[in-house]
Scaffold this motif. Structure first.
Motif, PDB file in Angstrom:
ATOM      1  N   ASN A 151      57.539  41.512  36.112  1.00  0.00           N
ATOM      2  CA  ASN A 151      57.068  42.273  37.260  1.00  0.00           C
ATOM      3  C   ASN A 151      55.714  42.982  37.297  1.00  0.00           C
ATOM      4  O   ASN A 151      55.030  43.299  38.353  1.00  0.00           O
ATOM      5  CB  ASN A 151      58.165  43.139  37.517  1.00  0.00           C
ATOM      6  CG  ASN A 151      58.243  43.965  38.996  1.00  0.00           C
ATOM      7  OD1 ASN A 151      57.508  45.092  39.142  1.00  0.00           O
ATOM      8  ND2 ASN A 151      58.429  43.131  39.996  1.00  0.00           N
ATOM      9  N   HIS A 152      55.229  43.173  35.996  1.00  0.00           N
ATOM     10  CA  HIS A 152      54.003  44.191  35.894  1.00  0.00           C
ATOM     11  C   HIS A 152      52.933  43.359  36.085  1.00  0.00           C
ATOM     12  O   HIS A 152      52.697  42.113  35.219  1.00  0.00           O
ATOM     13  CB  HIS A 152      54.165  44.887  34.516  1.00  0.00           C
ATOM     14  CG  HIS A 152      53.113  45.922  34.519  1.00  0.00           C
ATOM     15  ND1 HIS A 152      51.807  45.572  34.169  1.00  0.00           N
ATOM     16  CD2 HIS A 152      53.085  47.224  34.612  1.00  0.00           C
ATOM     17  CE1 HIS A 152      51.030  46.592  34.093  1.00  0.00           C
ATOM     18  NE2 HIS A 152      51.742  47.748  34.537  1.00  0.00           N
ATOM     19  N   PRO A 153      51.975  43.693  36.946  1.00  0.00           N
ATOM     20  CA  PRO A 153      50.590  43.000  37.161  1.00  0.00           C
ATOM     21  C   PRO A 153      49.711  42.550  36.112  1.00  0.00           C
ATOM     22  O   PRO A 153      48.998  41.820  36.164  1.00  0.00           O
ATOM     23  CB  PRO A 153      49.977  43.875  38.343  1.00  0.00           C
ATOM     24  CG  PRO A 153      50.544  45.242  38.161  1.00  0.00           C
ATOM     25  CD  PRO A 153      52.186  44.955  37.928  1.00  0.00           C
ATOM     26  N   GLY A 154      49.913  43.557  35.116  1.00  0.00           N
ATOM     27  CA  GLY A 154      48.973  43.520  33.905  1.00  0.00           C
ATOM     28  C   GLY A 154      49.738  42.653  32.744  1.00  0.00           C
ATOM     29  O   GLY A 154      49.088  42.277  31.734  1.00  0.00           O
ATOM     30  N   TYR A 155      50.975  42.295  33.069  1.00  0.00           N
ATOM     31  CA  TYR A 155      51.613  41.412  31.840  1.00  0.00           C
ATOM     32  C   TYR A 155      50.914  39.782  31.783  1.00  0.00           C
ATOM     33  O   TYR A 155      50.608  39.248  32.958  1.00  0.00           O
ATOM     34  CB  TYR A 155      53.024  41.011  32.316  1.00  0.00           C
ATOM     35  CG  TYR A 155      53.527  40.120  31.429  1.00  0.00           C
ATOM     36  CD1 TYR A 155      54.001  38.655  31.971  1.00  0.00           C
ATOM     37  CD2 TYR A 155      53.901  40.175  30.176  1.00  0.00           C
ATOM     38  CE1 TYR A 155      54.348  37.764  31.338  1.00  0.00           C
ATOM     39  CE2 TYR A 155      54.338  39.017  29.305  1.00  0.00           C
ATOM     40  CZ  TYR A 155      54.689  37.857  30.003  1.00  0.00           C
ATOM     41  OH  TYR A 155      55.059  36.847  29.256  1.00  0.00           O
ATOM     42  N   ARG A 156      50.598  39.489  30.686  1.00  0.00           N
ATOM     43  CA  ARG A 156      50.122  38.162  30.317  1.00  0.00           C
ATOM     44  C   ARG A 156      50.840  37.492  29.241  1.00  0.00           C
ATOM     45  O   ARG A 156      51.207  38.065  28.232  1.00  0.00           O
ATOM     46  CB  ARG A 156      48.490  38.019  30.326  1.00  0.00           C
ATOM     47  CG  ARG A 156      47.782  38.769  31.164  1.00  0.00           C
ATOM     48  CD  ARG A 156      47.672  37.713  32.238  1.00  0.00           C
ATOM     49  NE  ARG A 156      46.632  38.080  33.146  1.00  0.00           N
ATOM     50  CZ  ARG A 156      46.667  39.079  34.320  1.00  0.00           C
ATOM     51  NH1 ARG A 156      48.035  39.693  34.205  1.00  0.00           N
ATOM     52  NH2 ARG A 156      45.890  39.278  35.070  1.00  0.00           N
TER      53      ARG A 156
END
Ligand SMILES: COc1ccc([C@H]2[C@H](O)[C@H](O)[C@H](C)N2C)cc1
Length: 450
Positions: A151-156
């Motif tokens: 869900n987190h936009p910065g997760y990769r």
């Protein structure tokens, strides 16, 4: 061995009190709960064959549909006290609760994201209620935390570009903030059970993760963190480049167990186990083999016999009910533990040669030795080989310590315990054995000449 900045921060088993308590738990309960329990492995009439808590990754369910499930999360049947009591009656000494699974939905009112229970119709803090209820039940609380956060936009999962790296820095800060927040909100937490740490992006964060681990350990003295948390300088998790365990116990035994003490590499370890083949979150339609009470009791005793803990998973449904199969298992395991937990709690590996009838365990404090019998020999003779200068003096049924079972010395350091349960038994039973150190009279024993 090679020089590492972020390898194992300790060699050998921890010997401090909190870790001794962990080592003596024997039985734990895992709870996987989240919005994935709402679809329960189905979407628009389609059956999802994967693990229910992974349904968001299924092409059969639009991501958008999944990401809006929290708007219907309102488990009216949720009763933390009832869950804690059931776990206590089962004989669990600790619980591992999912605070946030890979989907990123937080069961606590995190202030670092809107994707939390506070913004669901349910509103209330689920983790807080569970921590309070399990603490009150005398069951130690551990928090499961997934590094992966879809869900987190910065997760990769991997870092391919400068932009990736920039966003991932935000994700790392967010991860640290949430973990500090959890230990601040729930300071009775005894440990963290990390998951979702296999991504390459994360395994490149040795320095950050090492510092984060140190910061968390400073917040709660004695905090217990397993080998699934952080990578070493070269991206190795669980064991560093020198083969040393990174963390306080080995967390690799997921739906599988070691078979010998050598398999455990002399480390503390836990085995986390699903009731069906591979469902952690609630799936309304379990397929394939569902483990029986006897199978699970055997895994529990086998774990104790090899110096490990056994953690049985429960996946409550979208309304907060514990499903009937799990309720029955909890009751039946609890019934057995009421009679036989002396052979499990505080017990570990006894270096006697393993026999076919079952498992030895020994209490670390008292030295008392136990045989848990799963396979009754047709001969009615339970073979026991003792080491060197050990004499077997007495064997007794745990639930009838007054009566001695018939012993027969058959070779040097080898005995038969002659015992068959009078009536057919459908549960394993425990025999206590007492020994003394004594030189065996050579008498008629003659070492073979080869
Ligand atoms: C791809 O194989 C996996 C990945 C993640 C898991 C997760 C499960 O969702 C559950 O949380 C388990 C403890 N964890 C290892 C299990 C198998």
């Amino acid at each position: 061995s090679v020089k590492l900045e972020h390898g194992a921060h300790r060699l050998g088993k921890r010997t401090d009190k909190p870790m001794q308590a962990w080592r003596n738990y024997g039985l734990g309960q895992f709870i996987h709960w989240g919005v994935y329990a709402i679809p329960g492995g189905h979407w628009e009439g389609q059956y999802y064959p994967g693990a229910a808590e992974w349904i968001r990754s299924w092409k059969g369910m639009p991501k958008d549909a999944y990401d809006n499930l929290y708007k219907q999360f309102n488990p009216k049947k949720f009763n933390a006290k009832a869950w804690a009591k059931q776990a206590g009656d089962m004989g669990a000494k600790y619980v591992i609760i999912t605070t946030k699974h890979h989907d990123g939905f937080c069961l606590w009112p995190s202030k670092y994201t809107d994707y939390t229970v506070a913004n669901s119709p349910y509103k209330k803090d689920i983790i807080g209620q569970l921590v309070e209820a399990y603490d009150a039940e005398g069951i130690d609380v551990y928090l499961y935390f997934s590094i992966i956060d879809w869900n987190h936009p910065g997760y990769r999962s991997t870092l391919k570009s400068e932009q990736d790296r920039k966003e991932y820095e935000e994700f790392k800060k967010f991860t640290r903030n949430q973990l500090v927040e959890l230990l601040t909100l729930y300071p009775s937490t005894k440990g963290l059970w990390f998951d979702g740490s296999w991504d390459k992006a994360w395994t490149e964060q040795a320095e950050f993760a090492d510092a984060l681990g140190k910061e968390l350990r400073e917040m709660i003295p004695g905090l217990i963190i397993g080998s699934r948390f952080r990578p070493d300088d070269n991206g190795n998790r669980h064991f560093d480049t020198n083969g040393d365990l990174i963390g306080d116990y080995e967390q690799g035994w997921e739906r599988k167990m070691p078979n010998t003490i050598e398999d455990t590499n002399g480390n503390d370890w836990d085995c986390v186990m699903t009731v069906p083949e591979n469902q952690w979150g609630y799936h309304s339609d379990w397929k394939g083999h569902v483990k029986t009470t006897n199978e699970l009791i055997e895994m529990l005793v086998k774990a104790a016999s090899l110096d490990g803990n056994f953690v049985l998973n429960f996946g409550p449904d979208g309304q907060g009910n514990i499903r009937s199969e799990e309720t029955r298992l909890a009751a039946e395991i609890g019934e057995w533990m009421k009679e036989n937990n002396e052979a499990v709690y505080g017990c570990g590996y006894l270096d006697w040669e393993k026999q076919d009838w079952g498992y030895y365990t020994v209490n670390r404090e008292t030295g008392k030795k136990y045989m848990t019998v799963f396979n009754i020999p047709v001969s009615g003779a339970l073979r026991v080989k003792v080491p060197g200068k050990t004499k077997l003096n007495k064997a007794y049924l745990l639930n009838d310590p007054g009566a001695s079972l018939e012993l027969e010395e058959i070779h040097r350091n080898e005995y038969f315990i002659h015992y068959k349960p009078a009536s057919a038994t459908d549960r394993p039973f425990v025999i206590g054995v007492e020994t003394t150190d004594a030189k065996i009279e050579d008498g008629h024993y003659q070492k073979a000449k080869t």
